[in-house]
Write an enzyme that holds these catalytic residues in place. Sequence first.
Site, short mmCIF file in Angstrom:
data_model
loop_
_atom_site.label_atom_id
_atom_site.label_comp_id
_atom_site.label_asym_id
_atom_site.label_seq_id
_atom_site.Cartn_x
_atom_site.Cartn_y
_atom_site.Cartn_z
N TYR A 259 1.31 -2.84 -2.32
CA TYR A 259 1.68 -1.90 -3.38
C TYR A 259 1.26 -2.39 -4.75
O TYR A 259 0.82 -1.61 -5.60
CB TYR A 259 3.19 -1.67 -3.36
CG TYR A 259 3.62 -0.97 -2.09
CD1 TYR A 259 3.56 0.42 -2.00
CD2 TYR A 259 4.02 -1.69 -0.97
CE1 TYR A 259 3.92 1.07 -0.84
CE2 TYR A 259 4.38 -1.05 0.20
CZ TYR A 259 4.33 0.33 0.26
OH TYR A 259 4.68 0.96 1.41
N ASN B 103 5.48 12.27 -1.56
CA ASN B 103 4.25 13.06 -1.33
C ASN B 103 3.54 12.57 -0.06
O ASN B 103 2.59 11.82 -0.12
CB ASN B 103 3.31 12.91 -2.53
CG ASN B 103 3.94 13.56 -3.75
OD1 ASN B 103 3.83 14.75 -3.96
ND2 ASN B 103 4.61 12.77 -4.56
N CYS C 69 -1.61 6.38 3.60
CA CYS C 69 -0.57 5.57 2.97
C CYS C 69 -0.07 4.48 3.91
O CYS C 69 0.53 3.52 3.49
CB CYS C 69 0.58 6.48 2.55
SG CYS C 69 1.00 7.67 3.82
N HIS C 70 -0.36 4.62 5.20
CA HIS C 70 0.12 3.58 6.14
C HIS C 70 -0.69 2.29 5.96
O HIS C 70 -0.35 1.26 6.50
CB HIS C 70 -0.01 4.11 7.56
CG HIS C 70 -1.40 4.46 7.94
ND1 HIS C 70 -1.90 5.75 7.80
CD2 HIS C 70 -2.39 3.70 8.44
CE1 HIS C 70 -3.17 5.71 8.22
NE2 HIS C 70 -3.50 4.50 8.60
N GLU D 126 -5.22 1.36 14.02
CA GLU D 126 -6.38 1.03 13.17
C GLU D 126 -6.81 -0.41 13.41
O GLU D 126 -7.74 -0.91 12.80
CB GLU D 126 -5.99 1.21 11.71
CG GLU D 126 -5.56 2.64 11.40
CD GLU D 126 -6.77 3.55 11.23
OE1 GLU D 126 -7.76 3.09 10.70
OE2 GLU D 126 -6.70 4.71 11.66
#
Length: 86
Positions: free
Chosen positions: A24, A47, A54-55, A81
């Site tokens: 972050y 959002n 965002c993961h 991923e």
Amino acid sequence: MKKSFKNRVFEVVSKIPKGRTLNYKEVARLAGNEFAYRVVGNILNRNKDPKIPCHRVIRSDGKIGGFNRGVGEKAKLLQKEKIVLF
DNA sequence: CGTATGACGTGCA
DNA sequence: GTGCACGCCATAC
């Protein structure tokens, strides 16, 4: 169109290459304010856009952190991923 | 417009 | 090594 910090975060996160994770603080720095790392999580939380990986944004501790849809989902995506938690 | 929140980060016990 | 508390910023209501 004035890009607010929120929009900046979305763009930065959407630019995260596959197999790469950013914490972050890094996202906040790329967004313009490294001290606004709290806002990054805040924005993503309010959002949940499917276009935003965002993961791929995790805590600096290397922990997944949290996920609006459930930490399990985020962990699943990370494993999918093949992302290695740096 | 003003208040409260929040998927964090760091320090200290 | 783990857990708790504080502080920072922008967004949402």
